[in-house]
Design an enzyme around this catalytic site. Structure first.
Site: not given
Lengths: 311, 311
Positions: B7, B9-10, B187, B195, B259
């Site tokens: 994975g 991604g960023a 978190k 979110n 996000s």
């Protein structure tokens, strides 16, 4: 019979027009100056089932009602949150004998009415008539509808029946109900689901109904309404109510954006949420009945009102 | 030590880049073909704290991983809902000794990991590092961060500590935690409020925080997380968590769109809601703990995904 329509928006104008055409002495009272001035100058201009009709009616600006002659009947048709201010402003024309008929959507209005009107003179109802305001002094009226109403005061059934007959004489198709609170809760279940959810999700009723979670959300909200109503000895038929709410997904009406969506999303106006889901939350707290879906929805709609700078 | 980032991604790319710069043999695995092709052709192009850096790294398209040489460590960094598919696709390179470190946001990943990896080899953590993807093969990396991690298997503390040291040797600032689930829940409380609420209300964190109902909504959601965590013997400090969540309204970060907002509202992608509020709902049902705010939020986010045609 001298009648006032207190709150002469779209639906109030319809009642004013139909009563006037039925030969009743009817006065329109409203807080919107441009609207009142337009009617005073040009009459109420209606597209009435496709025909253009203009009706000259006496009008009064709510803030200038003062202590004129008393009315025999006042039909209140404000937005829910404007009811208290309207009653305050027009108390000078509410006499000992003045009957007040409240046809507002939502819950909790009797508590407000009782501050200005004795219980024996209060009548509660709801209506299936619709109407649209197209500009100051201008309305669009189409389709047919009905009114159901009941006395709030004990033993005032005959007065309620006479009131229904009086409205029906002008074509308003009114009838006496022996369980108006059931009808009001039933309608509130539609408003308490379709209004807030289309507003929060920015969609029409059919689009909401097509989502995979719509049914579960509707079921949970209707059950909260039913749990609160039960404390008030109103035994809602949950299955029938869910089916009734979900009939809004019928293609004939599914493209509709409910009034709360129009108010908040399209026009940046404050909503009636405190008299729909918010009323269930308040009653739930009072009765010790949990109503978390109504709580969160009310909180989110108020947040959305503030985010959009609604007035 | 042969490492894979599953994975990329960023944030996965950040770990890949930092490990590579630390001298580690690291391979990037991802399912996005354009991204993998771009890195294969041009290297991973990073704006790394303001400087342009290009790093050549071995890359593999997830669907073509097959049964290559086993890795010693796989750091999984997929979106939550892609974890199972990733583990399925890369099982050919997970050996008996391969450690898997999961740094995904959200709850409920161990259940998924256990289907492909024995418990002794699973390590759970979270990270405060951030990163942004600016195009296929291109990332923007700024600021600093940290990693906390813990063994899932009994008695594997030493392995966890070694793993933290290994990551720290490449500057990833990792440490062992003896209560990683507390950190993960902490978190998740931020994700489970900021979110979904900014997404549903279409606003940034500061705008949400400025509404009159934000506090009540946050309090109710955090209490639901705490009630579920309590069943798992994790005793969340509700007051501290509420203050932690509400620190998102600090002007230094309040303009941020979380996000989920970026995924759904800006990019019409499916969200991780099932691993945040949705995980609390599932656990709540399993444990007999009511979680109505998380239930309704999960239902509304799914409805919104469908309304926006998210993929």
């Amino acid at each position: 019979m001298k009648v006032a329509i207190a709150g002469a928006g779209a639906i109030g104008s319809r009642f004013g027009l139909m009563l006037s055409q039925g030969g009743v002495d009817v006065t329109l009272i409203d807080g919107w100056k441009e609207h009142i001035n337009a009617i005073r100058e040009n009459g109420l201009q209606a597209n009435y089932n496709g025909k253009d009709v203009t009706v000259k009616l006496p009008v009064m600006l709510q803030a200038e009602v003062g202590r004129a002659e008393k009315f025999d009947l006042v039909v209140v048709f404000t937005k829910s949150m404007q009811l208290a201010q309207m009653l305050h402003d027009i108390q000078g024309v509410l006499g000992e004998q003045t009957k007040v008929l409240c046809l507002l959507n939502g819950l909790g209005h009797v508590e407000t009415l009782e501050k200005y009107v004795q219980r024996d003179n209060i009548f509660l109802g709801n209506t299936m008539w619709t109407a649209g305001l197209t500009g100051p002094g201008k309305v669009k009226l189409f389709g047919s509808g009905s009114v159901e109403l009941e006395n709030v005061g004990d033993g005032k059934q005959d007065d309620a029946k006479q009131l229904a007959e009086f409205l029906s004489a002008s074509g308003l198709n009114a009838s006496y109900s022996d369980n108006i609170l059931y009808s009001i809760y039933r309608k509130a279940c539609v408003n308490g689901t379709m209004n807030c959810l289309t507003t929060l999700l920015d969609c029409n009723m059919g689009q909401f109904g097509a989502t995979s979670t719509a049914h579960q959300i509707v079921v949970t909200i209707v059950k909260e309404f039913a749990a609160v109503a039960k404390v008030e000895k109103i035994d809602l038929d949950v299955d029938e109510l869910i089916a009734h709410v979900e009939s809004c997904y019928d293609p004939s009406i599914s493209g509709h954006y409910p009034s709360m969506y129009q108010d908040l999303i399209q026009n940046k106006r404050k909503t009636e949420i405190d008299y729909i889901n918010g009323a269930i939350s308040r009653k739930g707290r009072k009765y010790g009945v949990p109503t978390p879906y109504c709580d969160l929805i009310t909180e989110m709609i108020h947040a959305k009102e503030e985010l959009l700078g609604a007035k």
